[in-house]
Structure formats: C-alpha cells, structure tokens
Design a protein around this motif. Sequence first.
Motif, mmCIF file in Angstrom:
data_model
loop_
_atom_site.group_PDB
_atom_site.id
_atom_site.type_symbol
_atom_site.label_atom_id
_atom_site.label_comp_id
_atom_site.label_asym_id
_atom_site.label_seq_id
_atom_site.Cartn_x
_atom_site.Cartn_y
_atom_site.Cartn_z
ATOM 1 N N ASP A 1 0.805 -1.221 0.000
ATOM 2 C CA ASP A 1 0.000 0.000 0.000
ATOM 3 C C ASP A 1 0.840 1.275 0.000
ATOM 4 O O ASP A 1 0.293 2.373 0.052
ATOM 5 C CB ASP A 1 -0.967 0.019 1.186
ATOM 6 C CG ASP A 1 -0.271 -0.221 2.517
ATOM 7 O OD1 ASP A 1 0.951 -0.031 2.590
ATOM 8 O OD2 ASP A 1 -0.958 -0.602 3.477
ATOM 9 N N GLU A 2 2.178 1.137 -0.057
ATOM 10 C CA GLU A 2 3.008 2.329 -0.189
ATOM 11 C C GLU A 2 4.369 1.966 -0.758
ATOM 12 O O GLU A 2 4.991 0.992 -0.349
ATOM 13 C CB GLU A 2 3.198 3.027 1.164
ATOM 14 C CG GLU A 2 4.019 4.302 1.060
ATOM 15 C CD GLU A 2 4.211 5.006 2.386
ATOM 16 O OE1 GLU A 2 3.212 5.566 2.889
ATOM 17 O OE2 GLU A 2 5.335 4.996 2.933
ATOM 18 N N LYS B 1 0.997 5.087 -3.775
ATOM 19 C CA LYS B 1 0.270 3.896 -3.315
ATOM 20 C C LYS B 1 0.156 2.850 -4.408
ATOM 21 O O LYS B 1 -0.149 1.686 -4.120
ATOM 22 C CB LYS B 1 -1.125 4.295 -2.829
ATOM 23 C CG LYS B 1 -1.105 5.115 -1.552
ATOM 24 C CD LYS B 1 -2.508 5.320 -0.994
ATOM 25 C CE LYS B 1 -2.458 6.043 0.340
ATOM 26 N NZ LYS B 1 -3.810 6.212 0.934
ATOM 27 N N LYS B 2 0.381 3.267 -5.662
ATOM 28 C CA LYS B 2 0.324 2.311 -6.773
ATOM 29 C C LYS B 2 1.583 2.447 -7.600
ATOM 30 O O LYS B 2 2.111 3.542 -7.782
ATOM 31 C CB LYS B 2 -0.916 2.566 -7.633
ATOM 32 C CG LYS B 2 -2.230 2.251 -6.934
ATOM 33 C CD LYS B 2 -3.406 2.420 -7.869
ATOM 34 C CE LYS B 2 -4.716 2.070 -7.188
ATOM 35 N NZ LYS B 2 -5.872 2.217 -8.098
#
Length: 309
Positions: free
Chosen positions: A165-166, A179-180
């Motif tokens: 997620d990070e 985050k992506k």
Amino acid sequence: MEEYLVLQIKLKHYCFYVKNLIASLSGELDRDSVHIRRITVILDRLLANESESFKLFFNDEKKTLSMQLIDYITCSGEILHVGSGYYLLPPERTISLKNGQYVGVSMLKVDGNDFMGIGNLLSEQLARDLEVDQYFHRPVFKHLLSTYEKKLAPLQGPSETLEFDEYRFFTKERMYRTKKFTSAKEDKYYLLKANRVFNNGSKPEKFLAIVKNEQWFLSSLNSNSHYYRLLIGLSSKAGKYQNYKIKILNQSYSELYLPYFLPNEEHFILRLIALPEHYKWPKKYTFMNEHTLFIEEILEQCGLKKEGN
C-alpha cells in the motif's frame, strides 16, 4: 511555551521519583532489581490525578500511562530493564556534550541546572563518563543497508498474501511516495509498506526492495526505527538530503522541526536534553539554545541537513 515548561518539570519529577522508588524498594527487598508491579501500582495512583495535557503527551494507546512513563525513562538509560519484568538503577554516569557540559543520568537528586530533558545538566563530569556514541550505539546507514542487502530474497508465494500500500523511491530531485506502482527501475532501492494477510486478519510490514531481471527482491525490516534510518540514508545517497528546521523562540529556547520521525537512537538521545511534542514518534522538540550545536551534530550524523545549509 509555559505549557511545555510545566510538562518538562513534571516529566523530570516523575523520572527522579521512579529512580528513587527503585532505589528504596531495592534496599527494602535487599536485591538489585525490582518487579514492575511494585512500581506501577504506585504510579497508577499518582498518574490518575494528573492533568489531561500530561496524559495526552503519552500517545501510545496500546500501553498504560504508567508503562509509557517507565518506557520513557528506560529508553534513555535512566533505569534498566533486566528481563522478566524486573528493573534496576544503574550507576550514575555522565555523557559528554560538545560545549563542555555534561548530562548526568541515573542520578537520584537534582544536582545541576534545570533544562529541557530528563537528564541532569552538570558542569563537571562524574567518575563514569561516556561519549554519546559509547552511551547509545547508533547503526551506521551503510552497514545497516549492507545487512539488509544480504537478506534480499525473491518475492515468493501467492501475491495476495502481501498487499502493498506504499512505495517510496529516491532521486536527486526528490523522494517519491505512491500507493500504486506499475513500473520499477532495475537495481534501484525502494522502501515498501505492506499488509501480510492471514485468514483472521493482517499484519503491517515494511521492506527494503530492489528489482532485478523484472523480479522483486525483498528484505523484511526489523523495526520502524530501521525504516526511518534507511529512508533518510537512501534519500541522501540519491543526492536529495532531507532537511530539518530550527526556530528560535526566545533568548533561551528553540524548537526543532523534523521532516520525518527520527530513528530510535537519535530520539532517545534528544530526550535527555530536549522535550518531544509527545511520547511516541514526535516530529518536534523543544530545547535550550545552548545545545543547538550538539543537536545539529546528532542530526548531521543521522543524514539530515539543516534547512538553508
């Protein structure tokens, strides 16, 4: 400023109270160490009547107020946890500062000028005197990086067991956070945050990562402290130093503002001579102007640069 001074006085009061309590109970029990329950049963009663501002300083919801106070004192070396819930008072000693002053630790009485920090400011050293790096072992960034490099292993198993997620990566222009992530550069270091998913929940984890031949290689980080030491170091290594700011409040006090949380060792050093904004993961400290050069040196060795330099 007055609120910080009141908080500082209370923290120092409880620090000396706990040390004297351990010394007294040790003599009463005729042993060096004291079990934590004998300490907290007394502290719980005292702290129940403390002000809300004092209680809010201790911001770890997973621990009781009395245990946060004990940890605050222990992590700076004022008292020692020797295992199985037992604590003892180590010998008095001083830590040498660069301005010719000394911070006394594990002392049972106030014997010096009051200042921002739970240590005791002295003009003369005690028989046991240490340099800062003798008192706190601080991991060197390049050695820490090398240790985790040796543990890098290819990402294996079902991808759904880790939910990233990070992503953080570093260039000479800036440190990126997203985050992506769709494409990663080969042989560049990344810091990743993920949740390891189990049948009945998940566990947050952090990784040092690198891509080789289009495959991720990960090394699980042992602590948040290592994560922030690597974050500061990798950014500096890429040519982008992270800056801190010092704001002079008046002729006696200044405030330190940090871009990120400090690694534990630097945080514990600063707590001896400065007051953090709160117990856990602060990004602001209040300190006396006379300690500016010492604080700058500690942060410089950590890889941070003063804003404007």
